[in-house]
Design an enzyme around this catalytic site. Sequence first.
Site, PDB file in Angstrom:
ATOM      1  N   SER A 141      -7.690 -21.739  15.120  1.00  0.00           N
ATOM      2  CA  SER A 141      -8.794 -22.685  15.335  1.00  0.00           C
ATOM      3  C   SER A 141     -10.040 -22.336  14.530  1.00  0.00           C
ATOM      4  O   SER A 141     -10.930 -23.172  14.386  1.00  0.00           O
ATOM      5  CB  SER A 141      -9.142 -22.746  16.826  1.00  0.00           C
ATOM      6  OG  SER A 141      -9.544 -21.477  17.297  1.00  0.00           O
ATOM      7  N   GLY A 190     -10.836 -23.508   8.381  1.00  0.00           N
ATOM      8  CA  GLY A 190     -11.409 -24.772   7.959  1.00  0.00           C
ATOM      9  C   GLY A 190     -10.402 -25.907   8.022  1.00  0.00           C
ATOM     10  O   GLY A 190      -9.206 -25.712   7.812  1.00  0.00           O
ATOM     11  N   ASN A 206       8.155 -20.479  19.845  1.00  0.00           N
ATOM     12  CA  ASN A 206       8.706 -19.382  20.655  1.00  0.00           C
ATOM     13  C   ASN A 206       8.010 -19.244  21.998  1.00  0.00           C
ATOM     14  O   ASN A 206       8.619 -18.795  22.970  1.00  0.00           O
ATOM     15  CB  ASN A 206       8.604 -18.063  19.889  1.00  0.00           C
ATOM     16  CG  ASN A 206       9.519 -18.015  18.686  1.00  0.00           C
ATOM     17  OD1 ASN A 206      10.495 -18.762  18.596  1.00  0.00           O
ATOM     18  ND2 ASN A 206       9.214 -17.143  17.735  1.00  0.00           N
ATOM     19  N   ASP A 226       0.733 -26.671  21.192  1.00  0.00           N
ATOM     20  CA  ASP A 226       0.064 -26.975  22.443  1.00  0.00           C
ATOM     21  C   ASP A 226      -0.112 -28.481  22.635  1.00  0.00           C
ATOM     22  O   ASP A 226       0.021 -28.997  23.749  1.00  0.00           O
ATOM     23  CB  ASP A 226      -1.285 -26.255  22.519  1.00  0.00           C
ATOM     24  CG  ASP A 226      -2.114 -26.418  21.255  1.00  0.00           C
ATOM     25  OD1 ASP A 226      -1.664 -27.084  20.307  1.00  0.00           O
ATOM     26  OD2 ASP A 226      -3.237 -25.871  21.215  1.00  0.00           O
TER      27      ASP A 226
END
Length: 329
Positions: free
Chosen positions: A288, A291, A144, A257
Amino acid sequence: MRGSLLSRRTEQRLRQLAISTVGSVKIKLLLSLCIAFTLFALLSRGSGYTGWTSPSGPPDLLPFPRKGYAIVMNTWKRYDLLKQSVSHYSLCPGLESIHIVWSEPDPPSDSLRKFLQHIVESNSRDGRQVELVFDINKEDSLNNRFKEIKDLKTDAVFSIDDDVIFPCSSVELAFNVWQSAPDTMVGFVPRVHWVDQSKGNNDYYIYGGWWSVWWSGTYSMVLSKAAFFHKKYFSVYTNEMLASIREYVTKNRNCEDIAMSFLVANATGAPPIWVKGKIFEIGSTGISSMGGHSERRTQCVNRFVAEFGRMPLVSTSAKAVDSRNIWFW
């Protein structure tokens, strides 16, 4: 005769004492000058951010054209962070609009809308009116954040997460850099990839985070959590990129990304541009921090290589810095 000899020795000692005293004074004077210079430099740089707080007004910035940039901010149930980010970025003088990517099941409350609108209006100065828009999505997907925005008035898009803050001066510097290369990605968070030699071939790649960038001195991506790119890539991502890549992103809730970095590199054949800037992470959790994050990102890189049919990412060691804020350049 003896008295004459003693007189000469006394004279020599006095001369040595005088020379020693002068030398000591010179050393002390030199040290004093060094200390004064250091204090002056620290004080002159102390006017920057030592810890992020919302400033009372924009700092002295690089000149920018009348047509500025739009911020597209991704958010998810972190309203306090959203308020802080909008409050800060609405002060940046090159900003023309803020688009909040909203993927929550419930629409934004009236109180949240009114609060953010009040902030934006309060921070608008010198006749500048920043537009605030909620881009409501029915589906919860990381794709989105790259959906095409039909009424976007600027070519430049600053894609940002709601939990990262950069000083307005850094944002304006990155915008100026982007204007010199509007087809590429210009951002603050570099990442790198390399061939895994242990596999015995050149077809398997490793994703590297910040410490890999620092160690190798190279990078091949800038993350869209803080990056400028041309609005045309929204359309390419949504309408032209392979649907299987978007489906992979939705299913795994990761790597949108990296997909955008692949897309832009595939279109330009050029590396991104990393702009050095001080980052303030005001959030404590995110994808991020989970784990196995690097391993999943490595899987994404190799999956996208297979989808694109090649590795389009280009590595570089170039970095853009603001020479006004460093001693040597």
